[in-house]
Design a protein around this motif. Structure first.
Motif, short mmCIF file in Angstrom:
data_model
loop_
_atom_site.label_atom_id
_atom_site.label_comp_id
_atom_site.label_asym_id
_atom_site.label_seq_id
_atom_site.Cartn_x
_atom_site.Cartn_y
_atom_site.Cartn_z
N ARG A 164 0.82 -1.22 0.00
CA ARG A 164 0.00 0.00 0.00
C ARG A 164 0.85 1.27 0.00
NH1 ARG A 164 -3.99 -1.82 4.68
NH2 ARG A 164 -3.15 -3.89 4.58
N PHE A 209 -2.03 7.54 13.22
CA PHE A 209 -2.70 6.33 13.69
C PHE A 209 -2.62 5.24 12.63
CE2 PHE A 209 -6.79 3.97 13.87
CZ PHE A 209 -6.68 3.44 15.12
N GLY A 230 -0.43 1.77 12.62
CA GLY A 230 -1.27 0.58 12.63
C GLY A 230 -1.12 -0.28 11.38
N VAL A 231 -0.91 0.33 10.22
CA VAL A 231 -0.87 -0.47 9.00
C VAL A 231 0.53 -1.00 8.72
CG1 VAL A 231 -1.25 -0.45 6.51
CG2 VAL A 231 -2.82 0.76 8.00
N ARG A 269 1.49 -3.60 16.84
CA ARG A 269 1.17 -2.25 16.39
C ARG A 269 -0.21 -1.77 16.82
NH1 ARG A 269 0.30 -5.91 12.22
NH2 ARG A 269 -1.61 -5.52 11.04
N VAL A 270 -1.17 -2.70 16.93
CA VAL A 270 -2.52 -2.25 17.23
C VAL A 270 -2.59 -1.66 18.63
CG1 VAL A 270 -4.88 -3.01 17.53
CG2 VAL A 270 -3.54 -3.88 15.63
N ILE A 277 -3.36 2.43 19.21
CA ILE A 277 -4.56 2.85 19.93
C ILE A 277 -4.15 3.60 21.20
CG2 ILE A 277 -6.59 2.01 21.17
CD1 ILE A 277 -7.13 0.14 18.98
N LEU A 332 -5.35 7.42 21.93
CA LEU A 332 -6.21 7.77 23.08
C LEU A 332 -5.47 8.68 24.06
CD1 LEU A 332 -8.13 4.45 23.74
CD2 LEU A 332 -8.86 6.44 22.47
N ASN A 391 -10.15 -2.26 3.81
CA ASN A 391 -9.23 -1.45 3.02
C ASN A 391 -8.65 -2.23 1.86
OD1 ASN A 391 -7.64 0.79 2.34
ND2 ASN A 391 -5.94 0.01 3.54
N LEU A 435 -13.98 5.36 7.30
CA LEU A 435 -13.01 6.01 8.18
C LEU A 435 -13.48 7.43 8.53
CD1 LEU A 435 -9.78 5.95 9.08
CD2 LEU A 435 -9.60 7.47 7.16
N PHE A 464 -12.52 5.04 21.53
CA PHE A 464 -11.92 3.71 21.46
C PHE A 464 -12.70 2.78 20.53
CE2 PHE A 464 -11.85 -0.68 22.97
CZ PHE A 464 -10.54 -0.98 22.70
N LEU A 524 -12.39 3.71 16.94
CA LEU A 524 -11.05 3.37 16.46
C LEU A 524 -10.95 1.89 16.17
CD1 LEU A 524 -8.53 5.29 18.69
CD2 LEU A 524 -9.20 5.75 16.37
N ARG A 525 -11.66 1.08 16.97
CA ARG A 525 -11.57 -0.35 16.76
C ARG A 525 -12.10 -0.72 15.38
NH1 ARG A 525 -14.43 -4.05 21.09
NH2 ARG A 525 -16.19 -3.11 20.03
N VAL A 580 -11.93 1.24 12.74
CA VAL A 580 -10.87 1.63 11.81
C VAL A 580 -9.78 0.58 11.82
CG1 VAL A 580 -9.16 3.36 11.29
CG2 VAL A 580 -11.39 4.06 12.12
N LYS A 581 -9.47 0.10 13.00
CA LYS A 581 -8.46 -0.95 13.12
C LYS A 581 -8.86 -2.18 12.31
CE LYS A 581 -7.43 -4.84 15.63
NZ LYS A 581 -8.27 -5.91 16.09
N TYR A 616 -8.50 -1.39 8.53
CA TYR A 616 -7.20 -1.07 7.97
C TYR A 616 -6.08 -2.01 8.39
CZ TYR A 616 -8.60 3.20 5.68
OH TYR A 616 -9.17 4.09 4.82
N PHE A 617 -6.15 -2.53 9.63
CA PHE A 617 -4.99 -3.27 10.11
C PHE A 617 -5.15 -4.77 9.96
CE2 PHE A 617 -4.61 0.28 13.53
CZ PHE A 617 -4.47 1.20 12.53
N ASP A 618 -6.38 -5.24 9.77
CA ASP A 618 -6.59 -6.68 9.72
C ASP A 618 -6.72 -7.17 8.28
OD1 ASP A 618 -6.46 -6.58 12.37
OD2 ASP A 618 -8.56 -7.03 12.78
#
Lengths: 496, 482
Positions: A111, A150, A154-155, A161-162, A166, A170, B365, B376, B422, B425-426, B428-429, B432-434
């Motif tokens: 990406r 963020f 995270g990516v 990383r997660v 976060i 926060l 994503n 997002l 929180f 954001l989860r 978004v997580k 994007y992250f999974d």
């Protein structure tokens, strides 16, 4: 004086370049994404140069001002301006972005467009933070910057990383929302979100203390000061190299800069009243965190802790209320921007080859990567504050300033010269010198042209500002003098 | 101009919508199933026509009609236009969803239009009975809509729950209104307000009546401690109907609250603002904290709604013009965000598959970077992070509460907003992250893709340029109240 809206250009050129990069789509077009990103970053850097050349060093106020009505309901303006403290930081930001784009050239394969775009957009937003003179505009940039960061952590980050990202988000959000409450409170006192109106607002000491503490929550988290620093090592360790560089080189400076722009001048009496507290926290960061750095096994974590320790110097310099200390802090911020970038990029060079950040996995790297080792030793020396590098100038000025205030402040602060040398050089010794410890190290390949370019740019800057820091001090001098004048006047209402 | 003419002109949009609803119901009987798309088009035309009538009969003054039972003021017009807009988006987002689930029938559109007429009456009611009538018209249509997928046990259960609790709330509201009538001798909102201004009534009756009215309103809004139905109904209803309940009807509920509390009972503000404060604080706590524990996306959004209602009450409890304006801005922003959020759920659903678990968003994503980005924006907007509309919505209510002197409550709300961030954001997580677990291509009508993108990008655009929307809200409130 030029009539171009230079600050707006500095903010929006990278953001639009970022959007352009995003439009290149998925990884099939990765190379065009890279080139557009590089051109965008260079263009964004070029538009910030007139800020330096056109800057009037005799004027301590805000220059290059632009103002438009934005949200009349709440009297919010799109008001930009930069003074001698902001301009060096803006230049640092745009320069760092170029380096980050080059640093991610081959390393990032997943990406690519989103990665490059995140950094470009973030760069624009951070320049926005440095140049906003309207509290809400500032707040919007300050918060919006969290979103790309963020995603970057995270990516493209490491295994944990997660959790790290976060926590980062926060922590920062908590601090900044309290700052928002303070802004709204000040709005009802002045009916304005103009920062300069807040400078003139008289307030009683208890109110000033509350306002100061609300700002403190936001900025102390960002700098970060002990004891709210715990997000930083996590974020640094997990972030990709580019993310670590931006965090250390610029994001931390947002906090330092904001103390000078908001917390201190808006509540000067509270700043004096709480200076003992602030100095104590700074010294704890300088000394205690340096010890913590000493025992780290992970290179990135070590540098992260060293950053916290160095930022302790910055806040120490702020709260001494004299010009050497303050200028020293600003020089320290800039120089730390170069040195920490260089350190993280160096770790990145190793990590790209070995996929490990553990000190124990290395040893004898100098035998296989002699050019790289030369750079790494130089940056390590700079991090330890060796005279002749930029790391020395800021620290020396702050120590000098604290000596005027109190011998013990200076004594504790100068332990960093020993501790800093200890943790940095010990790491260098274990990683670079000695016999080659394992087969992976034996297969290492020395720097390629791209890496050489980045590291030599930073090396030139580190030595250049170490020998001749004049450009920064000259620029900040008038602003610092004006700032200290303002800080010396009480804002308590008459009769109290 | 004679009286009847004024009456009819004021209520022209309502009359138009009602006649079109009946026309659609009848036309549907003569349509072959393959031509049913005409119903959809006809409904959209109805909305367009209603909007045209509302705009062309609009003027900045307040007109009373039907012996003062009905009012046509800028607030009503603006709210109605918002209702048309959000209903229209709702219909576009849900068309393919309901088609695939066998709910694409004339009744669905007729019920939506009747419900909308009920909402319009709630927005324009100037009399306790008119308001109540509008509310019941809306509620009955909603019960039917929830139960429309009649073979679905969960939907039937949700409809039962909704019906029983809704009837209870209506009863409380009605009981409170009867006490007001007993104390003031009138059911007309303006007359109640002026009677209260004289202040010769029996205080305990007034306070008791206020308690019942506020409880009834809180039920409809879904504020704690009257929130029990919200998660179950949101989860059990077909997602299309959840979208309707979660977005459009909140506009009407808000208008209802403004009509009764801000216009009718403003003299009693000292009594009701404490109740609103407690409900606001509890809603924010329970909404935000419970949302963290959810794995079902619809339930999570239900709890997020509860916390948004808490923020809305923050604006209302200031009981000032500034407070009402900011809460109107909040509700409008909320509706736009909810439409985008549920729109995404509908986008990811397909035949035989409901995208209602959080995990269904995993790796979005990679599946569709564009819609992941839209989601997002929506999530950051719900969390209140600039530069999105949600930030200004929170900013507006918090500044109103701070102006009214609730400093510590504002600090508290802000801390709760961090907890709220929180769970957004989860999401978004996850996106994007999974890595995606489901690689089915996302396939939807083009008009839905376009409008959903416009909707989400609008959250960003309005976040950068919120002035216009703020002006509209300020205009609506300032020209209609007092």
């Amino acid at each position: 004086m030029t009539t171009l809206p230079l600050l707006s250009l500095a903010i929006w050129v990278p953001i639009f370049a970022g959007i352009l990069v995003l439009l290149t789509g998925d990884d099939k077009n990765a190379s065009s994404a890279r080139w557009i990103a590089l051109l965008g970053a260079l263009a964004a850097f070029l538009v910030t140069i007139p800020l330096y050349t056109g800057f009037n060093i005799a004027d301590g106020g805000f220059q290059f001002q632009e103002g438009y009505n934005w949200i009349p309901t709440f009297n919010i303006h799109y008001h930009l301006g930069a003074d001698g403290i902001a301009v060096p930081l803006i230049l640092l930001t745009s320069l760092t972005t170029v380096l980050v784009v080059i640093a991610g050239w081959e390393v990032i394969q997943k990406r690519v467009a989103q990665y490059m775009a995140s950094f470009l957009i973030m760069s624009g937003l951070m320049i926005g933070v440095f140049s906003a003179l309207d509290a809400i505009l500032y707040y919007v940039f300050w918060e919006a910057m969290l979103i790309p960061m963020f995603l970057v952590i995270g990516v493209w980050g490491g295994p944990n990383r997660v959790y790290a990202t976060i926590k980062f988000f926060l922590y920062t959000l908590l601090g900044s929302l309290l700052m928002l409450v303070a802004f709204i409170y000040l709005f009802y006192q002045t009916n304005s979100f103009e920062v300069v109106d807040y400078y003139r607002l008289p307030m009683t000491l208890p109110v000033q203390v509350l306002v100061f503490l609300a700002f403190f929550m936001a900025f102390a988290v960002k700098i970060p000061m002990w004891p709210v620093h715990t997000w930083l090592p996590d974020a640094h360790v997990e972030a990709p190299t580019g993310g670590s560089v931006v965090l250390a080189a610029i994001a931390l400076k947002l906090g330092g800069y904001s103390f000078l722009r908001f917390a201190m001048p808006i509540a000067p009496d509270a700043a004096h009243y709480l200076s003992g507290f602030m100095i104590t926290l700074s010294l704890i960061a300088v000394v205690y965190i340096a010890f913590v750095a000493l025992v780290q096994q992970d290179m990135k974590k070590l540098i992260a802790y060293s950053s916290i320790s160095h930022m302790g110097f910055v806040t120490l310099g702020f709260f001494l209320f004299n010009s050497i200390g303050l200028e020293g802090s600003i020089v320290q911020m800039i120089s730390h921007g170069f040195i920490s970038s260089a350190m993280f990029l160096s770790v990145g060079v190793l990590y790209d080859r070995m996929h490990s950040r553990q000190i124990a996995d290395y040893g004898g790297v100098v035998n296989t990567m002699p050019k790289f080792a030369a750079f790494a030793v130089l940056f390590a020396m700079a991090n330890a504050g060796l005279p002749g590098t930029s790391g020395f100038v800021g620290e020396f000025m702050v120590i000098l300033a604290s000596l005027q205030k109190n011998f013990w402040f200076a004594f504790l602060a100068s332990t960093t010269l020993i501790l800093g040398a200890a943790y940095t050089l010990w790491m260098v010794k274990r990683v670079f010198f000695g016999e080659i410890t394992n087969a992976h190290v034996a297969e290492l390949v020395d720097l390629n042209k791209r890496e050489l370019l980045i590291l030599s740019t930073l090396a030139v800057l580190v030595i250049g500002f170490g020998v001749y820091p004049q450009p920064i001090t000259e620029m900040t001098h008038a602003t610092v003098a004006q700032f200290l004048d303002h800080m010396a006047q009480t804002k308590l209402p008459a009769g109290l | 101009m004679n009286g009847l003419q004024t009456d009819l002109i004021s209520a022209l949009p309502e009359l138009f919508v009602l006649s079109m609803a009946m026309f659609i119901l009848i036309t549907d009987l003569f349509l072959k199933p393959s031509n049913r798309i005409a119903i959809f088009v006809l409904t959209q035309i109805t909305l367009l026509g209603a909007a045209f009538i509302t705009i062309s009969t609009h003027n900045p003054s307040v007109t009373y009609a039907f012996s003062g039972m009905f009012v046509d003021d800028p607030f009503a017009d603006v709210m109605k236009l918002m209702i048309y807009l959000s209903t229209s988006l709702f219909l576009v987002y849900t068309r393919s969803y309901i088609t695939l689930r066998g709910m694409f029938r004339g009744e669905f559109y007729a019920l939506v239009l009747f419900a909308m007429a009920g909402m319009m009456i709630m927005v324009s009611g100037q009399h306790f009975l008119t308001l109540y009538m509008g509310l019941e018209l809306l509620s009955l249509c909603l019960y039917a809509l929830v139960a429309m997928d009649r073979d679905n046990a969960r939907a039937t259960e949700a409809a039962m729950k909704y019906f029983v609790l809704g009837a209870l709330a209506s009863g409380m509201l009605l009981y409170g209104m009867s006490m007001m009538y007993g104390a003031t001798g009138s059911l007309n909102i303006s007359e109640v307000a002026s009677a209260l201004l004289n202040g010769s009534q029996d205080k305990p009756v007034l306070v008791l009546g206020t308690v019942f009215i506020v409880a009834g309103l809180a039920f409809k809004l879904g504020a704690v401690p009257f929130q029990m139905w919200v998660p179950d109904v949101y989860e059990g209803s077909p997602t299309a109907v959840t979208l309707f309940i979660g977005s459009v009807t909140k506009l009407a509920a808000f208008a209802f609250v403004i009509r009764i509390l801000a216009q009718g009972l403003y003299v009693l503000a000292i009594d009701w603002h404490g109740m609103l404060m407690i409900m606001a604080v509890l809603s924010i706590i329970i909404g935000n904290i419970t949302a963290i524990a959810q794995t079902n996306l619809k339930r999570m959004l239900a709890y997020s709604t509860i916390s948004h209602v808490g923020f809305l009450l923050f604006g209302l409890m200031s009981a000032s013009l500034n407070g009402y304006i900011s809460s109107m801005f909040y509700i409008v922003s909320y509706v736009l965000m909810t439409l985008a959020g549920f729109g995404m759920i509908l986008l990811l659903s397909r035949k035989g598959f409901e995208a209602e678990q959080l995990d269904d968003l995993k790796g979005l994503n990679q599946r569709s970077p564009w819609f992941a980005f839209m989601m997002l924006i929506t999530m950051f907007s719900m969390a209140g992070v600039p530069p999105t509309l949600g930030f200004y919505a929170k900013f507006a209510v918090l500044q109103a509460a701070l102006q009214a002197g609730f400093l510590w409550l504002v600090v508290f709300a802000v801390l709760m907003a961090v907890i709220g961030a929180f769970y957004y954001l989860r999401i978004v997580k996850l996106m994007y992250f999974d890595e995606p677990t489901d690689n089915t291509p996302i396939n939807n009508p083009p008009e839905m893709n376009i409008l959903l993108s416009v909707n989400a990008l609008g959250l960003l655009a309005l976040g950068i340029m919120p002035q216009r929307l703020m002006d509209i809200c300020a205009y609506a409130i300032a020209h209609s109240l007092q």
